[in-house]
Structures are given as structure tokens and as C-alpha cells.
Design a protein around this motif. Sequence first.
Motif, mmCIF file in Angstrom:
data_model
loop_
_atom_site.group_PDB
_atom_site.id
_atom_site.type_symbol
_atom_site.label_atom_id
_atom_site.label_comp_id
_atom_site.label_asym_id
_atom_site.label_seq_id
_atom_site.Cartn_x
_atom_site.Cartn_y
_atom_site.Cartn_z
ATOM 1 N N SER A 7 13.580 1.692 63.978
ATOM 2 C CA SER A 7 14.875 1.780 63.163
ATOM 3 C C SER A 7 14.618 3.040 62.312
ATOM 4 C CB SER A 7 15.017 0.738 62.418
ATOM 5 O OG SER A 7 14.185 0.418 61.322
ATOM 6 N N GLY A 8 15.671 3.530 61.483
ATOM 7 C CA GLY A 8 15.790 4.556 60.748
ATOM 8 C C GLY A 8 16.436 5.872 61.094
ATOM 9 N N SER A 17 15.494 15.244 56.167
ATOM 10 C CA SER A 17 14.253 14.240 56.274
ATOM 11 C C SER A 17 14.783 13.149 56.709
ATOM 12 C CB SER A 17 13.521 14.198 55.045
ATOM 13 O OG SER A 17 13.023 15.232 54.529
ATOM 14 N N LEU A 18 14.145 12.257 57.514
ATOM 15 C CA LEU A 18 14.270 10.886 57.802
ATOM 16 C C LEU A 18 13.040 10.215 57.899
ATOM 17 C CD1 LEU A 18 16.818 11.293 60.746
ATOM 18 C CD2 LEU A 18 17.239 10.315 58.906
ATOM 19 N N ARG A 19 12.933 8.940 57.789
ATOM 20 C CA ARG A 19 11.791 8.007 57.531
ATOM 21 C C ARG A 19 12.005 6.892 58.936
ATOM 22 N NH1 ARG A 19 8.975 3.497 53.826
ATOM 23 N NH2 ARG A 19 6.750 4.321 54.350
ATOM 24 N N LEU A 20 11.508 6.940 59.861
ATOM 25 C CA LEU A 20 11.507 6.175 61.057
ATOM 26 C C LEU A 20 10.574 4.832 60.591
ATOM 27 C CD1 LEU A 20 11.578 8.324 64.211
ATOM 28 C CD2 LEU A 20 13.560 7.473 62.285
ATOM 29 N N SER A 21 11.062 3.748 61.102
ATOM 30 C CA SER A 21 10.087 2.542 60.896
ATOM 31 C C SER A 21 9.936 1.943 62.383
ATOM 32 C CB SER A 21 10.464 1.482 59.862
ATOM 33 O OG SER A 21 10.355 2.179 58.764
ATOM 34 N N CYS A 22 8.966 1.042 62.555
ATOM 35 C CA CYS A 22 8.883 0.385 63.982
ATOM 36 C C CYS A 22 8.139 -1.057 63.477
ATOM 37 C CB CYS A 22 8.406 0.779 65.191
ATOM 38 S SG CYS A 22 6.765 1.323 65.174
ATOM 39 N N ASN A 87 11.841 18.529 57.130
ATOM 40 C CA ASN A 87 12.135 19.966 57.936
ATOM 41 C C ASN A 87 12.661 19.796 59.141
ATOM 42 O OD1 ASN A 87 12.600 22.745 57.792
ATOM 43 N ND2 ASN A 87 10.356 23.043 58.179
ATOM 44 N N LEU A 88 13.483 18.888 59.484
ATOM 45 C CA LEU A 88 13.690 18.501 60.741
ATOM 46 C C LEU A 88 14.349 19.855 61.545
ATOM 47 C CD1 LEU A 88 14.797 14.776 60.199
ATOM 48 C CD2 LEU A 88 13.332 15.782 62.134
ATOM 49 N N LYS A 89 14.236 19.764 62.394
ATOM 50 C CA LYS A 89 14.967 21.025 63.408
ATOM 51 C C LYS A 89 15.862 20.273 64.478
ATOM 52 C CE LYS A 89 10.835 23.763 62.768
ATOM 53 N NZ LYS A 89 9.558 24.423 63.264
ATOM 54 N N PRO A 90 16.850 21.269 65.041
ATOM 55 C CA PRO A 90 17.389 20.664 66.407
ATOM 56 C C PRO A 90 16.860 20.195 67.414
ATOM 57 C CG PRO A 90 18.944 22.583 65.123
ATOM 58 C CD PRO A 90 17.619 22.538 64.497
ATOM 59 N N ASP A 91 15.791 20.964 67.472
ATOM 60 C CA ASP A 91 14.908 20.458 68.715
ATOM 61 C C ASP A 91 14.200 19.091 68.530
ATOM 62 O OD1 ASP A 91 13.635 23.900 69.532
ATOM 63 O OD2 ASP A 91 15.420 22.993 70.194
ATOM 64 N N ASP A 92 14.309 18.690 67.304
ATOM 65 C CA ASP A 92 13.705 17.290 67.300
ATOM 66 C C ASP A 92 14.679 16.158 67.501
ATOM 67 O OD1 ASP A 92 12.431 18.412 63.882
ATOM 68 O OD2 ASP A 92 11.452 18.079 65.734
ATOM 69 N N THR A 93 15.897 16.520 67.987
ATOM 70 C CA THR A 93 16.832 15.588 68.422
ATOM 71 C C THR A 93 16.554 14.752 69.580
ATOM 72 O OG1 THR A 93 18.911 16.945 67.450
ATOM 73 C CG2 THR A 93 19.318 15.371 69.372
ATOM 74 N N ALA A 94 16.334 13.482 69.627
ATOM 75 C CA ALA A 94 15.741 12.844 70.646
ATOM 76 C C ALA A 94 15.933 11.237 70.095
ATOM 77 C CB ALA A 94 14.378 13.045 70.802
ATOM 78 N N VAL A 95 15.614 10.290 71.230
ATOM 79 C CA VAL A 95 15.365 8.869 70.740
ATOM 80 C C VAL A 95 14.039 8.834 70.964
ATOM 81 C CG1 VAL A 95 15.567 6.503 71.751
ATOM 82 C CG2 VAL A 95 17.369 8.409 72.265
ATOM 83 N N TYR A 96 13.734 8.296 69.598
ATOM 84 C CA TYR A 96 12.248 7.988 69.197
ATOM 85 C C TYR A 96 11.652 6.709 69.411
ATOM 86 C CZ TYR A 96 12.141 12.534 67.000
ATOM 87 O OH TYR A 96 11.848 13.980 66.785
ATOM 88 N N TYR A 97 10.594 6.335 70.023
ATOM 89 C CA TYR A 97 9.980 5.070 70.081
ATOM 90 C C TYR A 97 8.676 5.254 69.767
ATOM 91 C CZ TYR A 97 13.307 5.488 74.181
ATOM 92 O OH TYR A 97 14.358 5.679 74.830
ATOM 93 N N GLN A 114 13.893 -0.184 72.494
ATOM 94 C CA GLN A 114 15.470 0.549 72.619
ATOM 95 C C GLN A 114 15.088 1.907 71.762
ATOM 96 O OE1 GLN A 114 18.377 -2.104 71.380
ATOM 97 N NE2 GLN A 114 18.649 -2.773 73.564
ATOM 98 N N GLY A 115 14.205 2.074 70.926
ATOM 99 C CA GLY A 115 14.218 3.529 70.311
ATOM 100 C C GLY A 115 15.131 3.570 69.210
ATOM 101 N N THR A 116 15.084 4.653 68.490
ATOM 102 C CA THR A 116 16.177 4.967 67.586
ATOM 103 C C THR A 116 16.551 6.369 67.661
ATOM 104 O OG1 THR A 116 16.735 4.891 64.956
ATOM 105 C CG2 THR A 116 14.372 5.375 65.748
#
Length: 122
Positions: A7-8, A17-22, A87-97, A114-116
Amino acid sequence: QVRMVESGGGLVQAGGSLRLSCVASGRSIGIGNYAMGWFRQAPGKEREFVAAISWNSGALDYADSVKGRFTVSRDNAKNTVYLQMNNLKPDDTAVYYCTASIGRRPHLEGVWGQGTQVTVSS
């Protein structure tokens, strides 16, 4: 098996910035004995390694593309792994698992969730 729920994710502008959690799902075994890794898959590309953390947080590893911008951490008591992304970049666009890992590869006992979705606009 290690089963995680991510999630996140969200939509953020470049530089944000974003903070992902699993967190381990109810069907999962505890993660305390496993190294854990974050992976991502962009449209039309193969899933790739992002970051990994050893079972006791003593060893961290990052892909060159995210080094210095992303930080992985974990709380074994909560069966949770985090990925702080700055410092996110457009190349960071993806589904994260996230899943159990061995080095920079997924562990055979890890089950993909399912990823986020993370979308970075320019």
C-alpha cells in the motif's frame, strides 16, 4: 509462504515523496527470518529489483537507479516493510511489490501480491 499486501502508492509530481508499506497477510508466515525486497514493474518492462533489507536490518542493498533517493526499513514485530521514496522521477513510475528475497532475487517462498501503483508526473 510469505504473502504481503502493499500500500501507499499514488500519483505524485516529480521531486515528490511517497512511503510504501507492505504487511504480511493473514495467510502469511512471519517475515522475521527472511530478507525482504522491493521490486517494481513498469509498463512493457520486466520486473526489476529496487531494494532489499536483511532479516535484522543489518544489510541494505539498492539498485543504482534509486540509491540515495530510496530507503528501505522494516519492523519485524509488525511484519511490515517500508520503502521511503524521495526525489521521485517519472522513470520511477511502476507497480511496486515486496516479497521475501535472496540477494536481488525473489525468494521461492515469496508469493507476489497485487502491488501498489506509483505514478510520477513530470
